[in-house]
Design a protein around this motif. Structure first.
Motif, PDB file in Angstrom:
ATOM      1  N   ILE A 260       0.831  -1.203   0.000  1.00  0.00           N
ATOM      2  CA  ILE A 260       0.000   0.000   0.000  1.00  0.00           C
ATOM      3  C   ILE A 260       0.867   1.254   0.000  1.00  0.00           C
ATOM      4  O   ILE A 260       1.886   1.321   0.679  1.00  0.00           O
ATOM      5  N   GLY A 261       0.433   2.259  -0.770  1.00  0.00           N
ATOM      6  CA  GLY A 261       1.119   3.539  -0.717  1.00  0.00           C
ATOM      7  C   GLY A 261       1.170   4.229  -2.064  1.00  0.00           C
ATOM      8  O   GLY A 261       1.421   3.593  -3.094  1.00  0.00           O
ATOM      9  N   HIS A 262       0.927   5.558  -2.044  1.00  0.00           N
ATOM     10  CA  HIS A 262       1.023   6.375  -3.246  1.00  0.00           C
ATOM     11  C   HIS A 262       2.071   7.477  -3.074  1.00  0.00           C
ATOM     12  O   HIS A 262       2.213   8.322  -3.966  1.00  0.00           O
ATOM     13  N   SER A 263       2.786   7.492  -1.963  1.00  0.00           N
ATOM     14  CA  SER A 263       3.799   8.524  -1.758  1.00  0.00           C
ATOM     15  C   SER A 263       4.970   8.277  -2.709  1.00  0.00           C
ATOM     16  O   SER A 263       5.239   7.147  -3.116  1.00  0.00           O
ATOM     17  N   LYS A 264       5.672   9.357  -3.062  1.00  0.00           N
ATOM     18  CA  LYS A 264       6.784   9.248  -3.995  1.00  0.00           C
ATOM     19  C   LYS A 264       7.858   8.294  -3.473  1.00  0.00           C
ATOM     20  O   LYS A 264       8.442   7.530  -4.242  1.00  0.00           O
ATOM     21  N   LYS A 265       8.113   8.330  -2.169  1.00  0.00           N
ATOM     22  CA  LYS A 265       9.171   7.488  -1.615  1.00  0.00           C
ATOM     23  C   LYS A 265       8.871   6.012  -1.790  1.00  0.00           C
ATOM     24  O   LYS A 265       9.722   5.239  -2.223  1.00  0.00           O
ATOM     25  N   ILE A 266       7.651   5.592  -1.464  1.00  0.00           N
ATOM     26  CA  ILE A 266       7.334   4.167  -1.528  1.00  0.00           C
ATOM     27  C   ILE A 266       7.185   3.714  -2.973  1.00  0.00           C
ATOM     28  O   ILE A 266       7.528   2.576  -3.319  1.00  0.00           O
ATOM     29  N   ILE A 267       6.678   4.586  -3.852  1.00  0.00           N
ATOM     30  CA  ILE A 267       6.585   4.238  -5.277  1.00  0.00           C
ATOM     31  C   ILE A 267       7.984   4.018  -5.845  1.00  0.00           C
ATOM     32  O   ILE A 267       8.221   3.076  -6.620  1.00  0.00           O
ATOM     33  N   GLY A 268       8.933   4.862  -5.440  1.00  0.00           N
ATOM     34  CA  GLY A 268      10.311   4.703  -5.902  1.00  0.00           C
ATOM     35  C   GLY A 268      10.918   3.386  -5.452  1.00  0.00           C
ATOM     36  O   GLY A 268      11.616   2.709  -6.229  1.00  0.00           O
ATOM     37  N   LYS A 269      10.648   3.003  -4.209  1.00  0.00           N
ATOM     38  CA  LYS A 269      11.181   1.730  -3.690  1.00  0.00           C
ATOM     39  C   LYS A 269      10.558   0.542  -4.427  1.00  0.00           C
ATOM     40  O   LYS A 269      11.237  -0.452  -4.715  1.00  0.00           O
ATOM     41  N   LYS A 270       9.267   0.633  -4.730  1.00  0.00           N
ATOM     42  CA  LYS A 270       8.613  -0.456  -5.452  1.00  0.00           C
ATOM     43  C   LYS A 270       9.176  -0.592  -6.868  1.00  0.00           C
ATOM     44  O   LYS A 270       9.326  -1.706  -7.376  1.00  0.00           O
ATOM     45  N   GLU A 271       9.480   0.527  -7.482  1.00  0.00           N
ATOM     46  CA  GLU A 271      10.036   0.480  -8.835  1.00  0.00           C
ATOM     47  C   GLU A 271      11.402  -0.196  -8.839  1.00  0.00           C
ATOM     48  O   GLU A 271      11.717  -0.996  -9.727  1.00  0.00           O
ATOM     49  N   ILE A 272      12.227   0.116  -7.829  1.00  0.00           N
ATOM     50  CA  ILE A 272      13.538  -0.532  -7.723  1.00  0.00           C
ATOM     51  C   ILE A 272      13.369  -2.027  -7.504  1.00  0.00           C
ATOM     52  O   ILE A 272      14.018  -2.854  -8.165  1.00  0.00           O
ATOM     53  N   ALA A 273      12.491  -2.399  -6.573  1.00  0.00           N
ATOM     54  CA  ALA A 273      12.276  -3.808  -6.258  1.00  0.00           C
ATOM     55  C   ALA A 273      11.743  -4.571  -7.466  1.00  0.00           C
ATOM     56  O   ALA A 273      12.177  -5.699  -7.748  1.00  0.00           O
TER      57      ALA A 273
END
Length: 580
Positions: A270-283
């Motif tokens: 869960i999450g729409h913040s820029k930080k968590i979206i960035g981490k999901k993209e890396i993963a």
């Protein structure tokens, strides 16, 4: 500077991140791609020629329709205006305004090389915004956030289109007027009085609307010139997410029946913040590789959820085996990790035992709290990672293993390396790719989404009607410093959901320790605000009197030398009824 920027060529600020779709592609796939990857548009090609553009607005128009009967060519914008890389920003801005469009493709020698978006134009012109009031209005009217600016008298001097749609008040009705005449309880006015900023504060301006507001006083040379506030409407995101989930659920069911496919595991994070979206993209990017991953972050930030998503997205057929390194006694590490042969030692199983490495063979071994692994075991783990083979306790033969390692810790392993409590070679072996997860206080805009998700999940599991949450409770949850992060938030939501007897969760259901901790933080925070200081002193004295009186309010009022009714009034004001 602002006027000079009009003559700048498009190539100076154009975006090169262009995303394409074929005119025969399925609309649902285009929708999933745009919303999952937070993209603005997709350019539609036919035989390598640009024939149209599909934007998020185009997708809004077809939500709820039977999209299986639609084609991309039916919903795309076909009349495309384009420019060359040497075109000026002045010309591009005029084209956007005249044609009411938000993006223009850029060509060089008949080849598509970029795209100029209204966001890029807006950011560029911000640098000289004070030179042209008309340009400011055009820019501010096209940003997604509601924007309000007050002067030093509390009068509205800027009220953009998003504010109009959010509050139903036209600019001409409020501009130049005192904000308090329209919104006496506005947060901007509180900031005007306290001269202190607020960030990411949740509130509901009217039924069906959910916004996160940030407001700050404007100081120039130490003098207050006004207040500026921005509000992000998250109700659209939530409504769109619900609609998208319904459509996706139908599609996923059909896909599972035909191809037995599963949904993207990263959707569960869960999450729409820029930080968590960035981490999901890396993963997501490194999931299908075999590199070792080290996930760091405070306890309760979702490290295991990330590890599971990486494993599932990798497509490997082996198991995901989670291991809590802090829960295994030192003397059992070797037998647990490598397994043992039958009769290897007293008390061993007769049939022997598979170790974690064998259980995870062909899959993923998740080493949680790896910083708690004994130094002696670290050397043996390093040997296995280098040689890719193990030997069971009591065994003679080496067994080859193909295991991907994902590790996690809330400790600073690099400091442990310096202190010789963690092997340097192992650190670099497990930390090929590092992913540091943000704490919950760094992604406050996601708290509302978490609360909504947990509340629905918990009430469904316990067969309870899903209650609403009072805005005071949500404000408290957003503002609270979550030391236990997501795990603590889920526990708190579960407690309030189970304890709620009515149809709304009120502030009385917030756990006592959170109220106490919040009060203590306020008491420790110095302030020059006389009213706030008086309130903090009153809270301290009332708590002290209640403690000395062992909860007897009559005795406490006598110690404070105030009427009992006054004590009751102040206890209600400061939410101190559950103090003892």
């Amino acid at each position: 500077m602002f006027l000079q920027s009009y003559s700048v060529a498009v190539k100076e600020i154009m975006d090169k991140d262009i995303f394409f779709s074929d005119h025969k592609d399925d609309i649902q796939e285009v929708m999933d791609y745009i919303f999952k990857n937070n993209k603005k548009e997709v350019l539609v090609l036919k035989n390598k020629d640009l024939i149209g553009i599909v934007t998020i607005k185009d997708l809004y128009k077809i939500l709820g329709k039977n999209i299986s009967k639609l084609t991309i060519e039916e919903i795309m914008a076909k009349e495309i205006i384009s420019v060359t890389i040497d075109e000026t920003l002045y010309r591009v801005r005029s084209l956007m305004i005249e044609n009411k469009i938000g993006r223009i493709p850029v060509f060089s020698n008949k080849k598509l090389v970029g795209i100029i978006r209204e966001e890029s134009m807006r950011d560029f012109f911000y640098k000289g915004v004070d030179e042209a009031e008309e340009a400011i209005q055009h820019i501010f009217d096209n940003i997604h956030e509601a924007l309000c600016v007050l002067d030093n008298k509390g009068r509205v001097i800027l009220w953009n289109k998003r504010s109009e749609s959010l509050y139903g008040v036209k600019e001409e009705e409020i501009k130049g007027k005192y904000l308090k005449d329209h919104f006496p309880n506005a947060i901007d006015l509180k900031v005007f009085d306290t001269k202190e900023s607020v960030k990411n504060l949740y509130h509901s301006p009217k039924e069906g609307y959910h916004v996160i507001i940030s407001a700050s006083p404007i100081f120039i040379n130490g003098k207050l010139h006004g207040v500026v506030s921005t509000e992000k409407d998250i109700s659209e995101i939530e409504e769109l997410q619900i609609e998208l989930k319904k459509a996706k659920d139908r599609l996923v069911e059909l896909q599972k029946q035909i191809k037995n496919q599963e949904e993207d595991p990263f959707d569960r994070i869960i999450g729409h913040s820029k930080k968590i979206i960035g981490k999901k993209e890396i993963a997501r990017q490194i999931a299908k590789t075999n590199v070792s991953v080290l996930i760091t972050g405070e306890s309760g930030t979702g490290k295991e959820e990330f590890a599971k998503a990486i494993h599932k997205h990798s497509g490997v057929t082996g198991n995901f085996v989670p291991v809590n390194c802090s829960a295994i006694p030192n003397e059992l590490f070797e037998s647990e990790f490598f397994g043992y042969e039958k009769g290897a030692f007293t008390g061993a199983r007769k049939e022997g035992k598979l170790g974690f490495f064998e259980q995870a063979n062909g899959g993923t071994l998740f080493l949680d709290e790896i910083g708690d692994m004994p130094i002696s075991m670290q050397a043996k783990l390093l040997r296995v990672l280098q040689d890719k083979k193990i030997k069971k306790v009591g065994g003679e033969a080496f067994i080859p293993v193909n295991v991907r390692i994902i590790s996690a810790t809330n400790k600073n392993l690099l400091e442990m390396v310096k202190e010789n409590s963690f092997r340097e070679e192992l650190y670099y072996r497990i930390n090929v790719i590092g992913i540091e997860l943000p704490s919950l206080k760094e992604r406050k805009e996601d708290i509302v989404l978490f609360v909504d998700h947990f509340l629905k999940e918990i009430c469904t599991e316990n067969k309870k009607v899903i209650p609403k949450i009072h805005s005071d409770v949500m404000n408290f949850l957003v503002d609270y410093l979550w030391k236990g992060n997501i795990r603590e938030l889920k526990n708190v939501v579960e407690y309030m959901a189970i304890m709620c007897k009515g149809d709304i969760i009120t502030k009385e259901l917030i756990p006592k320790y959170m109220i106490e901790e919040s009060l203590n933080i306020k008491l420790e925070t110095p302030s020059l605000d006389l009213n706030q200081t008086v309130e903090l002193i009153e809270i301290t004295m009332i708590k002290k009197a209640l403690k000395e009186a062992e909860g007897n309010r009559l005795e406490a009022s006598r110690l404070l030398n105030i009427p009992r009714t006054t004590l009751h009034s102040k206890m209600k004001k400061y939410n101190l009824y559950d103090y003892l």
